[in-house]
Design a protein around this motif. Structure first.
Motif, PDB file in Angstrom:
ATOM      1  N   UNK A  40       0.857  -1.185   0.000  1.00 32.62           N
ATOM      2  CA  UNK A  40       0.000   0.000   0.000  1.00 32.62           C
ATOM      3  C   UNK A  40       0.892   1.233   0.000  1.00 32.62           C
ATOM      4  N   UNK A  41       0.309   2.358  -0.367  1.00 32.96           N
ATOM      5  CA  UNK A  41       1.034   3.630  -0.342  1.00 32.96           C
ATOM      6  C   UNK A  41       0.187   4.669   0.366  1.00 32.96           C
ATOM      7  N   UNK A  42       0.856   5.524   1.128  1.00 35.83           N
ATOM      8  CA  UNK A  42       0.162   6.607   1.826  1.00 35.83           C
ATOM      9  C   UNK A  42       1.004   7.871   1.750  1.00 35.83           C
ATOM     10  N   UNK A  44       2.316  10.727   3.852  1.00 35.08           N
ATOM     11  CA  UNK A  44       2.536  11.025   5.270  1.00 35.08           C
ATOM     12  C   UNK A  44       3.379  12.294   5.347  1.00 35.08           C
ATOM     13  N   UNK A  45       2.811  13.350   5.936  1.00 34.58           N
ATOM     14  CA  UNK A  45       3.518  14.632   6.096  1.00 34.58           C
ATOM     15  C   UNK A  45       4.074  15.136   4.763  1.00 34.58           C
ATOM     16  N   UNK A  46       3.279  14.982   3.712  1.00 35.43           N
ATOM     17  CA  UNK A  46       3.665  15.526   2.426  1.00 35.43           C
ATOM     18  C   UNK A  46       4.565  14.645   1.585  1.00 35.43           C
ATOM     19  N   UNK A  47       4.961  13.473   2.051  1.00 38.42           N
ATOM     20  CA  UNK A  47       5.787  12.574   1.231  1.00 38.42           C
ATOM     21  C   UNK A  47       5.094  11.222   1.097  1.00 38.42           C
ATOM     22  N   UNK A  48       5.271  10.605  -0.060  1.00 39.42           N
ATOM     23  CA  UNK A  48       4.645   9.308  -0.313  1.00 39.42           C
ATOM     24  C   UNK A  48       5.524   8.197   0.264  1.00 39.42           C
ATOM     25  N   UNK A  49       4.913   7.309   1.044  1.00 40.86           N
ATOM     26  CA  UNK A  49       5.611   6.194   1.661  1.00 40.86           C
ATOM     27  C   UNK A  49       4.976   4.892   1.171  1.00 40.86           C
ATOM     28  N   UNK A  50       5.801   3.995   0.650  1.00 41.28           N
ATOM     29  CA  UNK A  50       5.339   2.676   0.213  1.00 41.28           C
ATOM     30  C   UNK A  50       5.539   1.670   1.339  1.00 41.28           C
ATOM     31  N   UNK A  51       4.540   0.834   1.575  1.00 39.86           N
ATOM     32  CA  UNK A  51       4.582  -0.169   2.629  1.00 39.86           C
ATOM     33  C   UNK A  51       4.484  -1.556   2.001  1.00 39.86           C
ATOM     34  N   UNK A 100       9.398   2.361   2.332  1.00 32.51           N
ATOM     35  CA  UNK A 100      10.331   3.018   1.422  1.00 32.51           C
ATOM     36  C   UNK A 100       9.756   4.379   1.035  1.00 32.51           C
ATOM     37  N   UNK A 101      10.406   5.472   1.465  1.00 30.50           N
ATOM     38  CA  UNK A 101      11.623   5.525   2.292  1.00 30.50           C
ATOM     39  C   UNK A 101      11.343   5.062   3.719  1.00 30.50           C
ATOM     40  N   UNK A 102      12.398   4.885   4.490  1.00 28.91           N
ATOM     41  CA  UNK A 102      12.248   4.416   5.863  1.00 28.91           C
ATOM     42  C   UNK A 102      11.373   5.395   6.632  1.00 28.91           C
ATOM     43  N   UNK A 103      10.314   4.861   7.246  1.00 31.69           N
ATOM     44  CA  UNK A 103       9.398   5.708   8.016  1.00 31.69           C
ATOM     45  C   UNK A 103       8.779   4.859   9.118  1.00 31.69           C
ATOM     46  N   UNK A 104       8.998   5.246  10.345  1.00 37.15           N
ATOM     47  CA  UNK A 104       8.425   4.510  11.467  1.00 37.15           C
ATOM     48  C   UNK A 104       7.041   5.060  11.760  1.00 37.15           C
ATOM     49  N   UNK A 105       6.130   4.797  10.833  1.00 37.60           N
ATOM     50  CA  UNK A 105       4.780   5.336  10.916  1.00 37.60           C
ATOM     51  C   UNK A 105       3.846   4.384  10.192  1.00 37.60           C
ATOM     52  N   UNK A 106       2.549   4.358  10.541  1.00 36.07           N
ATOM     53  CA  UNK A 106       1.612   3.466   9.849  1.00 36.07           C
ATOM     54  C   UNK A 106       1.055   4.119   8.595  1.00 36.07           C
ATOM     55  N   UNK A 107       0.477   3.311   7.707  1.00 32.46           N
ATOM     56  CA  UNK A 107      -0.230   3.894   6.562  1.00 32.46           C
ATOM     57  C   UNK A 107      -1.522   4.565   7.033  1.00 32.46           C
ATOM     58  N   UNK A 108      -1.995   5.492   6.263  1.00 34.44           N
ATOM     59  CA  UNK A 108      -3.224   6.192   6.635  1.00 34.44           C
ATOM     60  C   UNK A 108      -4.442   5.416   6.151  1.00 34.44           C
TER      61      UNK A 108
END
Length: 580
Positions: A40-42, A44-51, A100-108
């Protein structure tokens, strides 16, 4: 990979997403299974994070509040048909493998979730970051599908970032021997590949596989085709081909060793293996030269201060230090029989720092050891057939039988310690760069029991904690890791879990596994393993291809016609595989 969404991320009360876990509801037209790879992709704070994640569990929930309401819809009669269909929902719990990129956060919430493919699975388990990727099986993606190959990092297995492999599983269903032998086979293949591609490179991988046989004489037939493999060869060959192995075959010309028979110069009977088996034994001179004297005695003996001190003094008395190394002194007993007679007759005038009772105890222990070990410990000959482990890489494994000593577990442990000790001496000289000794030993609870601290257990603990720096890699296995010395288990960088008992999985040693992984481990199929290495957030569920080599005499095909596992049977063609 279908780009139809499986569902969308949800985070209602009691199912909140975290940096390690999220939930998603499943589209009513889609199916989701445990162990599937999802993405999934979300933003987060203005940047796209792939999970990338793995489905830990799939749940189904109705809109009714309790079972009473469920029954009321049917008026308590199963034959009734309610006027309105149930509006239930399926949802899944996902453990996050990588961001990717590294983010210690959940998807929205409301982010679309898709089924992952081979690329996503490889990224989730960090295969692109592995120092030396090593394919060992096929990575499960649900019940019947795969997401490419299952791989581990050789840097974690062979000593650079860790070392050792440990396999746990119940008898029969855990198929520990299958994985251990497959790893040996694949590493021999890798060493051969490097030799051909890196000719003259002193840092190419070289291996010496040493396999201990502990049950019947099962591993004395690994150079023969497995009859069960032949029955469904097309399917099994296809699994191997998916792994990148086009020509799976039995081991090529292993060397077999069995205990020397009492009073003879030949090995004990080894079932259906009647030829090409060499005997092994130790004389008194061999024991002194290889520094094995203390390994002849049990823990309670050696760790008694008086008795242990007397054992040490006797060993020192029998030893002569020469320019060529330790030797048995020439003016003393030359055989085990001589040692018993000498000590029985002369003990009152020897080792005066020790009382008569302690000397009597040592005499009794020596007598018992020599009598019980007769054959492996040759009584009257000055030289035995001591095992000689090679000091350069090999193209085939060395199989050392312990089952022939099943009535004397202390001798089994002595043989294991003797082999480890000799390998340590070889590696301390550092004669060959990147030489790895692969020591395969099942039933670790027998050789390093949890509550033991004798010299043999200490030897295994030392190998587990320090062996990787010496190029000594332990491929260990057991039915219950909770019964093995913790240092031996905890120092294995690669852990493999076959089907294991629920009581065992509740032990302290399995706390690194989450509830879902422990549940999965109790239900694994024989060909499945959960693989874990330090860089994995969650274990990897892998199918291990069925072995082409026999795992016992019962499933061994007829003897090789030309040696090396080649029985003259026609190979399966590529056309056959493509048709399959």
């Amino acid at each position: 990979m279908s780009r139809t969404a499986l569902g969308r991320v949800a985070a209602p009360p009691e199912h909140e997403s975290t940096s390690g876990v999220f939930y998603f509801w499943v589209d009513r037209d889609q199916s989701v299974e445990r162990t599937q790879i999802v993405t999934t992709k979300s933003t987060v704070a203005g940047r796209e994070v792939a999970f990338v994640g793995i489905v830990q569990e799939v749940y189904r929930r109705s809109r009714q509040k309790d079972v009473g309401e469920e029954a009321a819809r049917f008026d308590g009669r199963s034959a009734e048909t309610p006027p309105f269909a149930s509006e239930g929902v399926t949802y899944a719990e996902v453990a996050i493998l990588r961001t990717d990129p590294v983010a210690h956060t959940p998807p929205t919430e409301e982010s679309e979730v898709f089924l992952g493919d081979e690329v996503a699975a490889a990224k989730g388990y960090g295969m692109d970051r592995m120092g030396q990727r090593f394919d060992v099986g096929l990575l499960r993606n649900g019940g019947t599908e795969f997401a490419g190959r299952a791989a581990i990092d050789l840097d974690f297995l062979l000593g650079k970032n860790g070392g050792h492999l440990n396999v746990n599983g119940i008898a029969g269903l855990g198929t520990k021997s299958t994985l251990l032998l497959s790893m040996n086979w694949l590493l021999l293949r890798e060493a051969k590949r490097q030799r051909e591609e890196k000719q003259g490179d002193p840092k190419r991988l070289q291996v010496v596989p040493v396999i201990f046989n502990v049950k019947n004489f099962d591993l004395f037939f690994i150079d023969r085709w497995n009859t069960e493999y032949r029955k469904e060869e097309l399917a099994h060959r296809e699994d191997w081909r998916r792994m990148g192995v086009d020509e799976p075959r039995p081991f090529d010309m292993p060397r077999y060793f069995a205990p020397q028979a009492k009073g003879l110069s030949t090995p004990v009977q080894t079932g259906g293996r009647t030829t090409d088996v060499l005997p092994y034994s130790w004389s008194l001179a061999d024991v002194i030269e290889q520094e094995l004297f203390s390994f002849l005695f049990s823990e309670e003996d050696v760790y008694d201060p008086n008795f242990g001190g007397l054992v040490g003094e006797m060993e020192e008395y029998l030893t002569s230090e020469t320019a060529a190394g330790r030797k048995l002194r020439k003016d003393g007993p030359q055989t085990f029989a001589d040692l018993l007679d000498w000590f029985r007759d002369e003990r009152d005038s020897l080792f005066m720092d020790f009382v008569k009772a302690t000397k009597g105890k040592l005499l009794r222990r020596l007598k018992y050891i020599v009598q019980e070990g007769d054959g492996v410990l040759v009584r009257k000959e000055p030289k035995g057939n001591a095992l000689k482990i090679p000091s350069v890489g090999q193209d085939s494994p060395i199989v050392i039988d312990l089952y022939g000593l099943h009535g004397t577990p202390s001798l089994q442990r002595f043989v294991v310690a003797a082999v480890f000790h000799q390998i340590q001496q070889i590696q301390s000289a550092k004669q060959v760069a990147n030489l790895k000794y692969l020591i395969t030993l099942d039933e670790l609870n027998r050789f390093a029991p949890k509550d033991s601290s004798d010299p043999i257990t200490q030897k295994l603990e030392t190998i587990a904690s320090e062996g990787r720096s010496q190029g000594i890699i332990l491929f260990g296995a057991q039915q219950q890791a909770s019964l093995v010395k913790p240092r031996v288990i905890e120092n294995a960088a690669i852990r493999a879990i076959g089907r294991s008992g629920t009581l065992e999985l509740g032990a302290e040693v399995w706390k690194f596994l989450g509830p879902s992984a422990r549940s999965a481990a109790s239900q694994l199929q024989p060909e499945e393993k959960l693989l874990y290495q330090p860089s994995f957030r969650e274990p990897m569920l892998a199918k291990i291809p069925f072995p082409p080599f026999a795992l016992s005499e019962n499933d061994a095909d007829s003897p090789p016609a030309t040696g090396g596992g080649d029985q003259g049977l026609p190979p399966v063609s590529s056309a056959d595989l493509d048709a399959f």
